[in-house]
Scaffold this motif. Structure first.
Motif, PDB file in Angstrom:
ATOM      1  N   MET A  41       0.849  -1.189   0.000  1.00 45.10           N
ATOM      2  CA  MET A  41       0.000   0.000   0.000  1.00 45.10           C
ATOM      3  C   MET A  41       0.887   1.242   0.000  1.00 45.10           C
ATOM      4  SD  MET A  41      -3.088  -1.454   0.444  1.00 45.10           S
ATOM      5  CE  MET A  41      -4.168  -0.282   1.236  1.00 45.10           C
ATOM      6  N   ASN A  42       0.298   2.370  -0.389  1.00 47.40           N
ATOM      7  CA  ASN A  42       0.991   3.649  -0.348  1.00 47.40           C
ATOM      8  C   ASN A  42       2.402   3.531  -0.943  1.00 47.40           C
ATOM      9  OD1 ASN A  42       1.325   6.358   0.220  1.00 47.40           O
ATOM     10  ND2 ASN A  42       1.926   6.016   2.350  1.00 47.40           N
ATOM     11  N   LEU A  43       2.464   2.999  -2.131  1.00 49.93           N
ATOM     12  CA  LEU A  43       3.758   2.745  -2.763  1.00 49.93           C
ATOM     13  C   LEU A  43       4.508   4.032  -3.065  1.00 49.93           C
ATOM     14  CD1 LEU A  43       2.619  -0.194  -5.001  1.00 49.93           C
ATOM     15  CD2 LEU A  43       4.588  -0.273  -3.470  1.00 49.93           C
ATOM     16  N   GLU A  44       5.810   3.928  -2.978  1.00 55.68           N
ATOM     17  CA  GLU A  44       6.711   5.051  -3.214  1.00 55.68           C
ATOM     18  C   GLU A  44       7.658   4.697  -4.360  1.00 55.68           C
ATOM     19  OE1 GLU A  44       8.690   5.284   0.520  1.00 55.68           O
ATOM     20  OE2 GLU A  44       6.925   6.037   1.616  1.00 55.68           O
ATOM     21  N   PRO A  45       8.180   5.718  -5.065  1.00 50.73           N
ATOM     22  CA  PRO A  45       9.138   5.417  -6.151  1.00 50.73           C
ATOM     23  C   PRO A  45      10.316   4.561  -5.681  1.00 50.73           C
ATOM     24  CG  PRO A  45       8.411   7.691  -6.295  1.00 50.73           C
ATOM     25  CD  PRO A  45       7.828   7.140  -5.017  1.00 50.73           C
ATOM     26  N   GLU A  46      10.696   4.724  -4.414  1.00 54.07           N
ATOM     27  CA  GLU A  46      11.812   3.940  -3.869  1.00 54.07           C
ATOM     28  C   GLU A  46      11.478   2.450  -3.745  1.00 54.07           C
ATOM     29  OE1 GLU A  46      12.200   8.088  -3.207  1.00 54.07           O
ATOM     30  OE2 GLU A  46      10.579   6.761  -2.512  1.00 54.07           O
ATOM     31  N   ASP A  47      10.222   2.083  -3.885  1.00 54.34           N
ATOM     32  CA  ASP A  47       9.822   0.677  -3.848  1.00 54.34           C
ATOM     33  C   ASP A  47      10.030  -0.014  -5.195  1.00 54.34           C
ATOM     34  OD1 ASP A  47       7.075   1.730  -1.829  1.00 54.34           O
ATOM     35  OD2 ASP A  47       8.910   0.744  -1.132  1.00 54.34           O
ATOM     36  N   THR A  48      10.381   0.751  -6.219  1.00 53.89           N
ATOM     37  CA  THR A  48      10.628   0.171  -7.540  1.00 53.89           C
ATOM     38  C   THR A  48      11.763  -0.839  -7.470  1.00 53.89           C
ATOM     39  OG1 THR A  48       9.837   2.134  -8.706  1.00 53.89           O
ATOM     40  CG2 THR A  48      11.351   0.685  -9.891  1.00 53.89           C
ATOM     41  N   ALA A  49      11.480  -2.066  -7.905  1.00 51.68           N
ATOM     42  CA  ALA A  49      12.455  -3.162  -7.818  1.00 51.68           C
ATOM     43  C   ALA A  49      11.834  -4.419  -8.422  1.00 51.68           C
ATOM     44  CB  ALA A  49      12.841  -3.430  -6.359  1.00 51.68           C
ATOM     45  N   VAL A  50      12.661  -5.432  -8.586  1.00 54.33           N
ATOM     46  CA  VAL A  50      12.162  -6.777  -8.874  1.00 54.33           C
ATOM     47  C   VAL A  50      11.984  -7.474  -7.529  1.00 54.33           C
ATOM     48  CG1 VAL A  50      12.569  -8.965 -10.024  1.00 54.33           C
ATOM     49  CG2 VAL A  50      13.344  -6.836 -11.090  1.00 54.33           C
ATOM     50  N   TYR A  51      10.813  -8.030  -7.318  1.00 57.75           N
ATOM     51  CA  TYR A  51      10.475  -8.680  -6.058  1.00 57.75           C
ATOM     52  C   TYR A  51      10.540 -10.193  -6.207  1.00 57.75           C
ATOM     53  CZ  TYR A  51       9.120  -4.250  -3.983  1.00 57.75           C
ATOM     54  OH  TYR A  51       9.140  -2.971  -3.456  1.00 57.75           O
ATOM     55  N   TYR A  52      11.144 -10.837  -5.216  1.00 59.82           N
ATOM     56  CA  TYR A  52      11.339 -12.286  -5.198  1.00 59.82           C
ATOM     57  C   TYR A  52      10.845 -12.862  -3.871  1.00 59.82           C
ATOM     58  CZ  TYR A  52      14.893 -11.194  -8.772  1.00 59.82           C
ATOM     59  OH  TYR A  52      15.561 -10.735  -9.877  1.00 59.82           O
ATOM     60  N   CYS A  53      10.537 -14.150  -3.885  1.00 55.01           N
ATOM     61  CA  CYS A  53      10.248 -14.835  -2.629  1.00 55.01           C
ATOM     62  C   CYS A  53      11.179 -16.036  -2.500  1.00 55.01           C
ATOM     63  CB  CYS A  53       8.792 -15.273  -2.548  1.00 55.01           C
ATOM     64  SG  CYS A  53       8.351 -16.603  -3.656  1.00 55.01           S
TER      65      CYS A  53
ATOM     66  N   THR B  89       9.124 -10.588  -9.970  1.00 57.48           N
ATOM     67  CA  THR B  89       8.080  -9.798 -10.595  1.00 57.48           C
ATOM     68  C   THR B  89       8.439  -8.318 -10.446  1.00 57.48           C
ATOM     69  OG1 THR B  89       5.675  -9.441 -10.758  1.00 57.48           O
ATOM     70  CG2 THR B  89       6.573  -9.778  -8.536  1.00 57.48           C
ATOM     71  N   GLN B  90       8.394  -7.595 -11.548  1.00 61.80           N
ATOM     72  CA  GLN B  90       8.833  -6.201 -11.569  1.00 61.80           C
ATOM     73  C   GLN B  90       7.741  -5.295 -11.020  1.00 61.80           C
ATOM     74  OE1 GLN B  90      11.862  -4.618 -12.813  1.00 61.80           O
ATOM     75  NE2 GLN B  90      10.909  -2.877 -11.762  1.00 61.80           N
ATOM     76  N   VAL B  91       8.124  -4.448 -10.080  1.00 62.29           N
ATOM     77  CA  VAL B  91       7.244  -3.407  -9.554  1.00 62.29           C
ATOM     78  C   VAL B  91       7.868  -2.056  -9.903  1.00 62.29           C
ATOM     79  CG1 VAL B  91       6.311  -2.326  -7.480  1.00 62.29           C
ATOM     80  CG2 VAL B  91       6.329  -4.820  -7.692  1.00 62.29           C
ATOM     81  N   THR B  92       7.117  -1.225 -10.582  1.00 61.99           N
ATOM     82  CA  THR B  92       7.595   0.100 -10.953  1.00 61.99           C
ATOM     83  C   THR B  92       6.607   1.141 -10.439  1.00 61.99           C
ATOM     84  OG1 THR B  92       8.629  -0.781 -12.957  1.00 61.99           O
ATOM     85  CG2 THR B  92       8.313   1.605 -12.839  1.00 61.99           C
ATOM     86  N   VAL B  93       7.106   2.072  -9.636  1.00 64.13           N
ATOM     87  CA  VAL B  93       6.261   3.108  -9.049  1.00 64.13           C
ATOM     88  C   VAL B  93       6.679   4.454  -9.636  1.00 64.13           C
ATOM     89  CG1 VAL B  93       5.413   4.141  -6.919  1.00 64.13           C
ATOM     90  CG2 VAL B  93       6.119   1.734  -6.943  1.00 64.13           C
ATOM     91  N   SER B  94       5.771   5.101 -10.304  1.00 62.60           N
ATOM     92  CA  SER B  94       6.066   6.396 -10.912  1.00 62.60           C
ATOM     93  C   SER B  94       5.676   7.522  -9.961  1.00 62.60           C
ATOM     94  CB  SER B  94       5.311   6.534 -12.225  1.00 62.60           C
ATOM     95  OG  SER B  94       3.913   6.511 -12.003  1.00 62.60           O
ATOM     96  N   SER B  95       6.434   8.598 -10.035  1.00 70.51           N
ATOM     97  CA  SER B  95       6.177   9.744  -9.140  1.00 70.51           C
ATOM     98  C   SER B  95       5.212  10.725  -9.764  1.00 70.51           C
ATOM     99  CB  SER B  95       7.497  10.442  -8.824  1.00 70.51           C
ATOM    100  OG  SER B  95       8.127  10.858 -10.008  1.00 70.51           O
TER     101      SER B  95
END
Length: 121
Positions: free
Chosen positions: A84-96, A115-121
């Motif tokens: 929730m409340n994603l920030e541009p700094e959360d942009t990354a590839v996420y793994y488990c 899985t790629q997460v991209t957060v735009s400002s």
């Protein structure tokens, strides 16, 4: 052989939300603590959140605490990361990955495709 398949990433604006899923095969999923990690180019993979085998105990990196929630469904061999409340700094590839009990140390050497997460400002 253990296999993790992550999904649910995408492009979202700052302040938005995403829910990631990780389905694991090749292990008795309900016996393992699980973790989410993320990686950006040129940086080491970092811990995001962990959850114990029962789902009762969770732990979060300081940067995501209060915004991300980890959960699991043992019947589906799946772990989730609600962001929730994603920030541009959360942009990354996420793994488990499974993690060593009561720690954030990844257990297996093999990783999924992420899985790629991209957060735009």
């Amino acid at each position: 052989q253990v296999q993790q398949v992550e999904s649910g990433g995408g492009l979202v604006q700052a302040g938005g939300s995403l829910r990631l899923s990780c389905t694991t095969s090749g292990i008795t999923f309900s016996s393992y603590d699980m973790g989410w990690f993320r990686q950006t180019p040129g940086k080491a993979r970092e811990f995001v959140a962990t959850i114990d085998w029962s789902g009762w105990r969770t732990d979060y990196a300081a940067s995501v605490k209060g915004r991300f929630t980890i959960s699991r469904e043992n019947a589906k061999n799946t772990a989730y990361l609600q962001m929730m409340n994603l920030e541009p700094e959360d942009t990354a590839v996420y793994y488990c990955n499974a993690v060593k009990s009561r720690s954030s140390v990844p257990l297996f050497d093999s990783w999924g495709q992420g899985t790629q997460v991209t957060v735009s400002s």
